[in-house]
Scaffold this motif. Structure first.
Motif, PDB file in Angstrom:
ATOM      1  N   ARG A  55      11.772  21.464   2.043  1.00 56.08           N
ATOM      2  CA  ARG A  55      10.907  20.112   1.610  1.00 56.08           C
ATOM      3  C   ARG A  55      10.251  20.193   0.357  1.00 56.08           C
ATOM      4  NH1 ARG A  55       5.589  19.452   5.403  1.00 56.08           N
ATOM      5  NH2 ARG A  55       4.588  20.629   3.719  1.00 56.08           N
ATOM      6  N   LEU A  76      11.024  17.084  -2.498  1.00 53.59           N
ATOM      7  CA  LEU A  76      10.042  16.609  -3.158  1.00 53.59           C
ATOM      8  C   LEU A  76      10.417  16.428  -4.666  1.00 53.59           C
ATOM      9  CD1 LEU A  76       6.916  17.493  -1.396  1.00 53.59           C
ATOM     10  CD2 LEU A  76       7.782  15.317  -1.444  1.00 53.59           C
ATOM     11  N   ASP A 129      -2.028   3.745  -4.834  1.00 53.57           N
ATOM     12  CA  ASP A 129      -2.898   4.604  -4.233  1.00 53.57           C
ATOM     13  C   ASP A 129      -4.307   4.063  -3.727  1.00 53.57           C
ATOM     14  OD1 ASP A 129      -2.605   7.377  -4.204  1.00 53.57           O
ATOM     15  OD2 ASP A 129      -2.911   7.658  -6.401  1.00 53.57           O
ATOM     16  N   ILE A 161      12.948  13.927  -5.494  1.00 55.79           N
ATOM     17  CA  ILE A 161      12.526  12.569  -5.229  1.00 55.79           C
ATOM     18  C   ILE A 161      11.924  12.322  -6.518  1.00 55.79           C
ATOM     19  CG2 ILE A 161      10.917  11.048  -4.333  1.00 55.79           C
ATOM     20  CD1 ILE A 161      11.568  12.388  -1.610  1.00 55.79           C
ATOM     21  N   ARG A 162      11.149  13.251  -7.182  1.00 54.79           N
ATOM     22  CA  ARG A 162      10.288  12.907  -8.379  1.00 54.79           C
ATOM     23  C   ARG A 162      11.235  12.857  -9.616  1.00 54.79           C
ATOM     24  NH1 ARG A 162       7.296  17.658  -7.014  1.00 54.79           N
ATOM     25  NH2 ARG A 162       5.344  17.038  -6.031  1.00 54.79           N
ATOM     26  N   TYR A 167       0.708  -1.364   0.076  1.00 53.88           N
ATOM     27  CA  TYR A 167       0.017   0.100   0.050  1.00 53.88           C
ATOM     28  C   TYR A 167       0.766   1.169   0.098  1.00 53.88           C
ATOM     29  CZ  TYR A 167      -3.849   3.317   1.348  1.00 53.88           C
ATOM     30  OH  TYR A 167      -4.589   4.261   1.382  1.00 53.88           O
ATOM     31  N   GLN A 168       1.901   1.100   0.400  1.00 49.79           N
ATOM     32  CA  GLN A 168       2.926   2.062   0.469  1.00 49.79           C
ATOM     33  C   GLN A 168       3.371   2.669  -0.847  1.00 49.79           C
ATOM     34  OE1 GLN A 168       3.970   3.692   3.466  1.00 49.79           O
ATOM     35  NE2 GLN A 168       5.504   4.922   2.296  1.00 49.79           N
ATOM     36  N   THR A 205       2.587   4.920  -6.738  1.00 50.77           N
ATOM     37  CA  THR A 205       2.749   6.306  -6.151  1.00 50.77           C
ATOM     38  C   THR A 205       3.817   6.302  -4.887  1.00 50.77           C
ATOM     39  OG1 THR A 205       1.188   5.519  -4.504  1.00 50.77           O
ATOM     40  CG2 THR A 205       0.414   7.170  -6.197  1.00 50.77           C
ATOM     41  N   VAL A 206       4.238   7.460  -4.564  1.00 50.46           N
ATOM     42  CA  VAL A 206       5.428   7.569  -3.463  1.00 50.46           C
ATOM     43  C   VAL A 206       4.645   8.246  -2.190  1.00 50.46           C
ATOM     44  CG1 VAL A 206       7.509   8.335  -2.678  1.00 50.46           C
ATOM     45  CG2 VAL A 206       7.328   7.440  -5.184  1.00 50.46           C
ATOM     46  N   ASN A 207       4.437   7.308  -1.116  1.00 50.48           N
ATOM     47  CA  ASN A 207       3.964   8.115   0.064  1.00 50.48           C
ATOM     48  C   ASN A 207       4.902   8.466   0.847  1.00 50.48           C
ATOM     49  OD1 ASN A 207       0.932   7.740  -0.597  1.00 50.48           O
ATOM     50  ND2 ASN A 207       1.615   5.676  -0.901  1.00 50.48           N
ATOM     51  N   VAL A 208       4.955   9.801   1.229  1.00 56.65           N
ATOM     52  CA  VAL A 208       5.942  10.486   1.892  1.00 56.65           C
ATOM     53  C   VAL A 208       5.112  10.954   3.248  1.00 56.65           C
ATOM     54  CG1 VAL A 208       7.924  11.855   2.070  1.00 56.65           C
ATOM     55  CG2 VAL A 208       7.144  11.017  -0.228  1.00 56.65           C
ATOM     56  N   GLU A 209       6.043  10.948   4.354  1.00 53.34           N
ATOM     57  CA  GLU A 209       5.520  11.559   5.406  1.00 53.34           C
ATOM     58  C   GLU A 209       6.487  12.623   5.781  1.00 53.34           C
ATOM     59  OE1 GLU A 209       4.862   9.046   9.089  1.00 53.34           O
ATOM     60  OE2 GLU A 209       3.920   7.566   7.640  1.00 53.34           O
ATOM     61  N   SER A 210       6.092  13.818   6.184  1.00 53.10           N
ATOM     62  CA  SER A 210       6.819  15.193   6.531  1.00 53.10           C
ATOM     63  C   SER A 210       7.835  14.939   7.390  1.00 53.10           C
ATOM     64  CB  SER A 210       5.769  16.370   7.025  1.00 53.10           C
ATOM     65  OG  SER A 210       4.859  16.677   6.179  1.00 53.10           O
TER      66      SER A 210
END
Lengths: 272, 193
Positions: B129, B133, B51, B136-137, B47-48, B105-110
């Motif tokens: 920040r 991002l 989507d 990373i893209r 799931y990480q 998708t890439v799921n990122v936490e702040s």
């Protein structure tokens, strides 16, 4: 790219767990038993066994005997193959060796080969037994000559041989020794120990023979002055394993006329 | 950096797990304890990277079904059974992307982003920040995978090596290269601004 997406709760994940569903799908995906390796292997081997078993069961026993005969045409290890001459055990006859030599010379002109009898042929002619081994013959000797040899006596003998040729042809196998009617191939213990011993179909009585048993340490020889197996021989034969070969050699026969002759050796494979 | 505690087993635990695998090889129902133990972490791994939550559940089920079907091929190599499941999960995940059933998708936490900014020796500002991002893209899929495993999921180099089927040292080298690359990209984007 998602930033700070809400985390899925563990309880929710636990609630979605369903091992039975996985198991059901697994069973649905599993091969049916008739496609499994063990089933195919077992049925394949069983079919093969049935085919081989059926082939053996329906094989013609006559052919089997013929096969055994063909398999055992080679000579035993210490078999002495005599040359193309008269073999006589009677010392008196040895004195007239010149005369016999002439008879032999004449006889070779009427030789006959019989491959079914260990490549050898036995003739009876004027009360003198001759053993003629095909192996010893050159191709030139096979031609039949009607021209007389120098001396008159020899010519006469040749004529007598011609007269008896038909008779000799019919009695070819009669002088071959045999046990229970077998001249080679496989033999059972019952057939070996029958009361008839070594016999011939002709008028020759077996008066001496030797039993040769070969084992890993060498060989053992038993002698008997009759056509019957003695107790020592029977005891020794009891110890012979199935599939081993036994030899009967130095077989001497006595013709009606009292003349002693050497007969073909015998060789059998023990079947039980 | 903290590491994933579920993955790290003692020798005794590894042996117990191997025993369970043996039961599962003999009887599919013996697979249930392994399923219960690893379901959540495999789901989270999947799931990480996508989507759709429902699709993540489906892919997770597929992973365990595939594992059960191939359990007879499993060979113990002194690592937790999970590493084998992760490799299957990775394969199923990329299969679903190829089949266009799910979207990568890439799921990122702040929080993780700020830790990465620290790693690059920059200030924890909102501007940085945003730059991170963007960096990373611009990374390749292989590099993103490494960033996810190392910085977002906090996995050890050993675990990363077992999941990606590379050595621990190789995982270290690759991770350092990605960080170096990211630093370079970070500065480039920063200059442009």
């Amino acid at each position: 790219m998602n930033l700070d997406r809400p985390r899925v709760d563990s309880k929710e994940i636990q609630a979605r767990m369903d091992f039975n569903e996985v198991l059901t799908n697994f069973n649905a995906m599993s091969k049916p038993f008739y496609k499994s390796n063990w089933f195919l292997g077992t049925t394949g081997l069983a079919s093969l066994g049935l085919i081989i078993g059926g082939t053996i069961a329906f094989q013609d026993p006559a052919n089997e005997q013929a096969d055994l005969s063909v398999l055992n045409t080679d000579a035993p290890p210490d078999l002495h193959v005599p040359d193309n001459s008269i073999i006589s055990m009677n010392p008196e006859l040895n004195d007239t060796s010149d005369e016999l030599a002439k008879k032999t010379l004449t006889f070779t002109e009427y030789q006959h080969t019989n491959s079914s009898q260990n490549n050898s042929t036995i003739y009876e002619e004027n009360s003198t037994l001759k053993v003629n081994y095909e192996e010893e013959q050159g191709p030139q000797e096979e031609s039949v000559s009607t021209s007389p040899v120098t001396e008159d006596g020899v010519v006469e003998i040749a004529e007598e041989v011609v007269e008896e040729k038909t008779e000799a042809n019919t009695g070819i196998a009669n002088l071959s020794p045999r046990i229970s009617g077998k001249i080679n191939g496989g033999i059972t213990r019952e057939e070996l120990f029958d009361n008839k011993g070594i016999t011939t179909e002709g008028d020759v009585k077996v008066i001496h023979f030797e039993l040769h048993l070969i084992d890993g340490l060498g060989g053992k020889v038993f002698e008997e002055e009759s056509n019957q197996l003695n107790e020592d021989m029977k005891t020794a034969l009891d110890r012979v394993l199935v599939g081993e070969t036994i030899y009967f050699e130095n077989i001497h026969g006595e013709a009606k006329s009292g003349e002693v002759v050497r007969l073909n050796p015998l060789r059998y494979i023990l079947l039980n | 950096m903290p590491v994933n505690p579920i993955y790290h087993h003692t020798e005794d635990k590894l042996m117990k797990e191997l025993q369970r695998v043996k039961y599962a090889k003999e009887d599919p129902r013996g697979f249930e304890p392994l399923y219960n133990k690893y379901y959540e972490q495999i789901f989270r791994y999947i799931y990480q990277r996508m989507d759709d939550k429902e699709m993540a559940y489906d892919v997770t089920s597929q992973v365990f079904l595939k594992a059960l079907n191939n359990i007879h091929k499993y060979e113990y190599r002194g690592v937790p059974f999970a590493s084998w499941l992760y490799r299957i999960a990775k394969s199923e995940l990329y299969q679903s992307f190829r089949d266009k059933k799910a979207r990568r998708t890439v799921n990122v936490e702040s929080m993780n982003l700020f830790e990465m900014i620290d790693e690059m020796e920059e200030d924890r500002s909102d501007e940085n920040r945003q730059v991170l991002l963007s960096v990373i893209r611009d990374l390749s899929e292989e590099d993103v995978q490494m960033v996810e495993l190392r910085f977002f999921e906090k996995r050890s180099f050993r675990e990363i090596g077992e999941i990606l089927d590379i050595t621990e040292n190789n995982a270290k080298v690759k991770s350092h290269r990605v960080v170096k690359k990211m630093k370079k990209l970070f500065k480039e984007i920063d200059y442009e601004k």
